[in-house]
Design a protein around this motif. Structure first.
Motif, PDB file in Angstrom:
ATOM      1  N   PRO A 205      -9.804 -19.667 -11.741  1.00 48.93           N
ATOM      2  CA  PRO A 205      -9.748 -18.830 -12.958  1.00 48.93           C
ATOM      3  C   PRO A 205      -8.888 -17.588 -12.739  1.00 48.93           C
ATOM      4  N   HIS A 206      -8.390 -17.068 -13.837  1.00 54.12           N
ATOM      5  CA  HIS A 206      -7.493 -15.910 -13.773  1.00 54.12           C
ATOM      6  C   HIS A 206      -8.139 -14.738 -13.047  1.00 54.12           C
ATOM      7  N   LEU A 207      -9.388 -14.442 -13.335  1.00 54.44           N
ATOM      8  CA  LEU A 207     -10.052 -13.296 -12.720  1.00 54.44           C
ATOM      9  C   LEU A 207     -10.196 -13.485 -11.214  1.00 54.44           C
ATOM     10  N   VAL A 208     -10.460 -14.699 -10.789  1.00 54.56           N
ATOM     11  CA  VAL A 208     -10.577 -14.969  -9.356  1.00 54.56           C
ATOM     12  C   VAL A 208      -9.219 -14.788  -8.677  1.00 54.56           C
ATOM     13  N   ASN A 209      -8.163 -15.315  -9.301  1.00 52.91           N
ATOM     14  CA  ASN A 209      -6.817 -15.130  -8.757  1.00 52.91           C
ATOM     15  C   ASN A 209      -6.470 -13.656  -8.647  1.00 52.91           C
ATOM     16  N   LEU A 210      -6.793 -12.908  -9.683  1.00 51.66           N
ATOM     17  CA  LEU A 210      -6.515 -11.473  -9.688  1.00 51.66           C
ATOM     18  C   LEU A 210      -7.239 -10.781  -8.536  1.00 51.66           C
ATOM     19  N   THR A 211      -8.494 -11.117  -8.344  1.00 51.38           N
ATOM     20  CA  THR A 211      -9.285 -10.501  -7.278  1.00 51.38           C
ATOM     21  C   THR A 211      -8.714 -10.832  -5.907  1.00 51.38           C
ATOM     22  N   ILE A 212      -8.344 -12.093  -5.719  1.00 45.47           N
ATOM     23  CA  ILE A 212      -7.804 -12.525  -4.426  1.00 45.47           C
ATOM     24  C   ILE A 212      -6.516 -11.774  -4.090  1.00 45.47           C
ATOM     25  N   VAL A 213      -5.626 -11.657  -5.063  1.00 41.56           N
ATOM     26  CA  VAL A 213      -4.337 -11.016  -4.802  1.00 41.56           C
ATOM     27  C   VAL A 213      -4.505  -9.506  -4.614  1.00 41.56           C
ATOM     28  N   VAL A 214      -5.414  -8.894  -5.358  1.00 39.95           N
ATOM     29  CA  VAL A 214      -5.679  -7.465  -5.179  1.00 39.95           C
ATOM     30  C   VAL A 214      -6.201  -7.197  -3.769  1.00 39.95           C
ATOM     31  N   LEU A 215      -7.125  -8.037  -3.306  1.00 42.00           N
ATOM     32  CA  LEU A 215      -7.663  -7.869  -1.952  1.00 42.00           C
ATOM     33  C   LEU A 215      -6.574  -8.084  -0.900  1.00 42.00           C
ATOM     34  N   ALA A 216      -5.693  -9.063  -1.145  1.00 40.37           N
ATOM     35  CA  ALA A 216      -4.587  -9.302  -0.211  1.00 40.37           C
ATOM     36  C   ALA A 216      -3.667  -8.096  -0.147  1.00 40.37           C
ATOM     37  N   LEU A 217      -3.335  -7.530  -1.298  1.00 42.18           N
ATOM     38  CA  LEU A 217      -2.479  -6.346  -1.330  1.00 42.18           C
ATOM     39  C   LEU A 217      -3.158  -5.177  -0.624  1.00 42.18           C
ATOM     40  N   GLY A 218      -4.457  -5.024  -0.847  1.00 37.67           N
ATOM     41  CA  GLY A 218      -5.179  -3.947  -0.185  1.00 37.67           C
ATOM     42  C   GLY A 218      -5.139  -4.078   1.334  1.00 37.67           C
ATOM     43  N   SER A 219      -5.313  -5.305   1.827  1.00 39.05           N
ATOM     44  CA  SER A 219      -5.269  -5.518   3.278  1.00 39.05           C
ATOM     45  C   SER A 219      -3.874  -5.247   3.831  1.00 39.05           C
ATOM     46  N   LEU A 220      -2.840  -5.582   3.062  1.00 40.04           N
ATOM     47  CA  LEU A 220      -1.467  -5.342   3.520  1.00 40.04           C
ATOM     48  C   LEU A 220      -1.162  -3.846   3.553  1.00 40.04           C
ATOM     49  N   LEU A 221      -1.618  -3.129   2.544  1.00 37.78           N
ATOM     50  CA  LEU A 221      -1.439  -1.672   2.547  1.00 37.78           C
ATOM     51  C   LEU A 221      -2.135  -1.050   3.744  1.00 37.78           C
ATOM     52  N   TRP A 222      -3.327  -1.541   4.046  1.00 41.32           N
ATOM     53  CA  TRP A 222      -4.058  -1.037   5.209  1.00 41.32           C
ATOM     54  C   TRP A 222      -3.294  -1.322   6.487  1.00 41.32           C
ATOM     55  N   SER A 223      -2.752  -2.539   6.622  1.00 38.23           N
ATOM     56  CA  SER A 223      -2.038  -2.924   7.839  1.00 38.23           C
ATOM     57  C   SER A 223      -0.778  -2.084   8.037  1.00 38.23           C
ATOM     58  N   PHE A 224       0.014  -1.952   6.974  1.00 34.08           N
ATOM     59  CA  PHE A 224       1.218  -1.129   7.066  1.00 34.08           C
ATOM     60  C   PHE A 224       0.855   0.324   7.343  1.00 34.08           C
ATOM     61  N   GLY A 225      -0.147   0.829   6.641  1.00 37.98           N
ATOM     62  CA  GLY A 225      -0.542   2.217   6.823  1.00 37.98           C
ATOM     63  C   GLY A 225      -1.008   2.499   8.236  1.00 37.98           C
ATOM     64  N   ARG A 226      -1.798   1.587   8.792  1.00 37.72           N
ATOM     65  CA  ARG A 226      -2.292   1.768  10.157  1.00 37.72           C
ATOM     66  C   ARG A 226      -1.146   1.786  11.159  1.00 37.72           C
ATOM     67  N   ASP A 227      -0.199   0.845  11.003  1.00 42.46           N
ATOM     68  CA  ASP A 227       0.904   0.765  11.961  1.00 42.46           C
ATOM     69  C   ASP A 227       1.858   1.946  11.830  1.00 42.46           C
ATOM     70  N   ILE A 228       2.130   2.350  10.599  1.00 39.23           N
ATOM     71  CA  ILE A 228       3.016   3.502  10.401  1.00 39.23           C
ATOM     72  C   ILE A 228       2.374   4.766  10.970  1.00 39.23           C
ATOM     73  N   ARG A 229       1.083   4.904  10.804  1.00 43.16           N
ATOM     74  CA  ARG A 229       0.378   6.060  11.365  1.00 43.16           C
ATOM     75  C   ARG A 229       0.459   6.052  12.891  1.00 43.16           C
TER      76      ARG A 229
END
Length: 263
Positions: A205-229
Motif C-alpha cells: 500500500p501507498h502508506l507502507v511504501n511511504l513509511t519504508i522510504v522515509v525510514l530509509a532516508l532517515g537512516s541514510l541521513l544518519w549515516s552521512f551525518g555520523r561519517d561527516i562528523r
C-alpha cells in the motif's frame, strides 16, 4: 614487447565486451517491450559513458588484469544499464514492473559478491572498490528517480546525497580523508536499495511504501551525518592529515565510502 602490449590490452578488451553485452541487453529489452526513444537513448548513453570512464580509469591505474571481481561488477553495471533504460522509458510508457524489479533484484543480490570474490582471489584494488561503489550509487539514484514519480521529488534526496557529498568534497578537502570500516554504513547502504525496490514494485500500500522510504532516508541521513562528523573531528585533531587529503588529486584518491558501503 608485443606480448606485453597484448596482455596489457586485455582489461580494455573486457570493458569493450561489457559494452557489447550492454547493447545486447538493450536490444533484448527493446524487442520484448517495444522500448521508446527515451529508453534507447538513455541506455546507449549509459553504455557509452560506462565504457569510456572505465577504460580511462584502467589506463590510469595500469592494471595488467581486469580480475574476476571486476567482471562481476561489470555484470552488475550491465543490469543497472537495463534498469536505467526502463526507468527512462517509464516517462513515456509503462514498461513491465516485473521486469524492472527482476533486473534490480539480481543487481542488488550480486552486490557484495564482487567484494567476496576480490578478497578470496586476492585481487582487491582501489579501482575495483570505486567501481563497485559507483555502480551502487548510480543504481540508487535511478531507483530514487523511479520511486519519486510515485511518492514525490523528496525521494531524490536518497539518490543525490552521495553525489552532493562528492561535490562538497571539492570545496572541503577534509571530506576526502579515509573512513574506518563500518558494518552500520554497509547495512544502511543495503537498506536503500531494498527500500526503493519494495516501493517501486507496487506490491505494498501507498502508506507502507511511504513509511519504508522515509525510514530509509532517515537512516541514510544518519549515516552521512555520523561519517561527516567523524571526518570533521578527525581533521580538527590532525591538521596534517587534512592538508594531506587536500593534496590528493581526485583521480588518485581512495574511494570515499561516506554513507555508502563498498567492497
Amino acid at each position: 614487447m608485443a606480448l606485453n602490449n597484448t596482455y596489457d590490452a586485455r582489461p580494455q578488451q573486457e570493458t569493450a565486451v561489457g559494452a557489447g553485452i550492454q547493447l545486447l541487453l538493450l536490444a533484448l529489452l527493446g524487442t520484448a517491450i517495444g522500448m521508446g526513444p527515451a529508453g534507447w537513448l538513455t541506455g546507449l548513453a549509459f553504455a557509452l559513458a560506462t565504457w569510456a570512464v572505465l577504460a580511462r580509469a584502467l589506463h590510469r591505474s595500469c592494471l595488467r588484469s581486469f580480475g574476476p571481481a571486476n567482471r562481476v561488477t561489470l555484470g552488475r553495471a550491465t543490469l543497472v544499464g537495463g534498469v536505467t533504460a526502463l526507468v527512462a522509458d517509464s516517462f513515456e510508457s509503462a514498461p513491465p514492473v516485473t521486469l524492472l524489479v527482476g533486473l534490480t533484484a539480481v543487481a542488488l543480490l550480486l552486490d557484495g559478491v564482487d567484494g567476496k570474490v576480490a578478497r578470496r582471489t586476492g585481487t582487491s584494488t582501489a579501482l575495483g572498490a570505486r567501481f563497485d561503489m559507483e555502480v551502487d550509487a548510480f543504481l540508487i539514484l535511478v531507483l530514487s528517480v523511479y520511486v519519486s514519480m510515485q511518492l514525490g521529488p523528496w525521494v531524490l534526496l536518497i539518490g543525490g546525497m552521495r553525489y552532493a557529498f562528492a561535490a562538497a568534497a571539492r570545496f572541503a578537502p577534509w571530506l576526502n580523508a579515509p573512513l574506518p570500516p563500518s558494518f552500520a554504513r554497509k547495512t544502511v547502504a543495503a537498506i536503500q536499495g531494498i527500500a526503493l525496490l519494495l516501493a517501486g514494485s507496487g506490491l505494498l500500500p501507498h502508506l507502507v511504501n511511504l513509511t519504508i522510504v522515509v525510514l530509509a532516508l532517515g537512516s541514510l541521513l544518519w549515516s552521512f551525518g555520523r561519517d561527516i562528523r567523524w571526518l570533521w573531528r578527525t581533521s580538527r585533531r590532525t591538521p596534517a592529515a587534512a592538508e594531506a587529503a587536500e593534496a590528493v588529486q581526485p583521480e588518485a584518491a581512495e574511494p570515499r565510502l561516506v554513507g555508502l558501503g563498498a567492497r
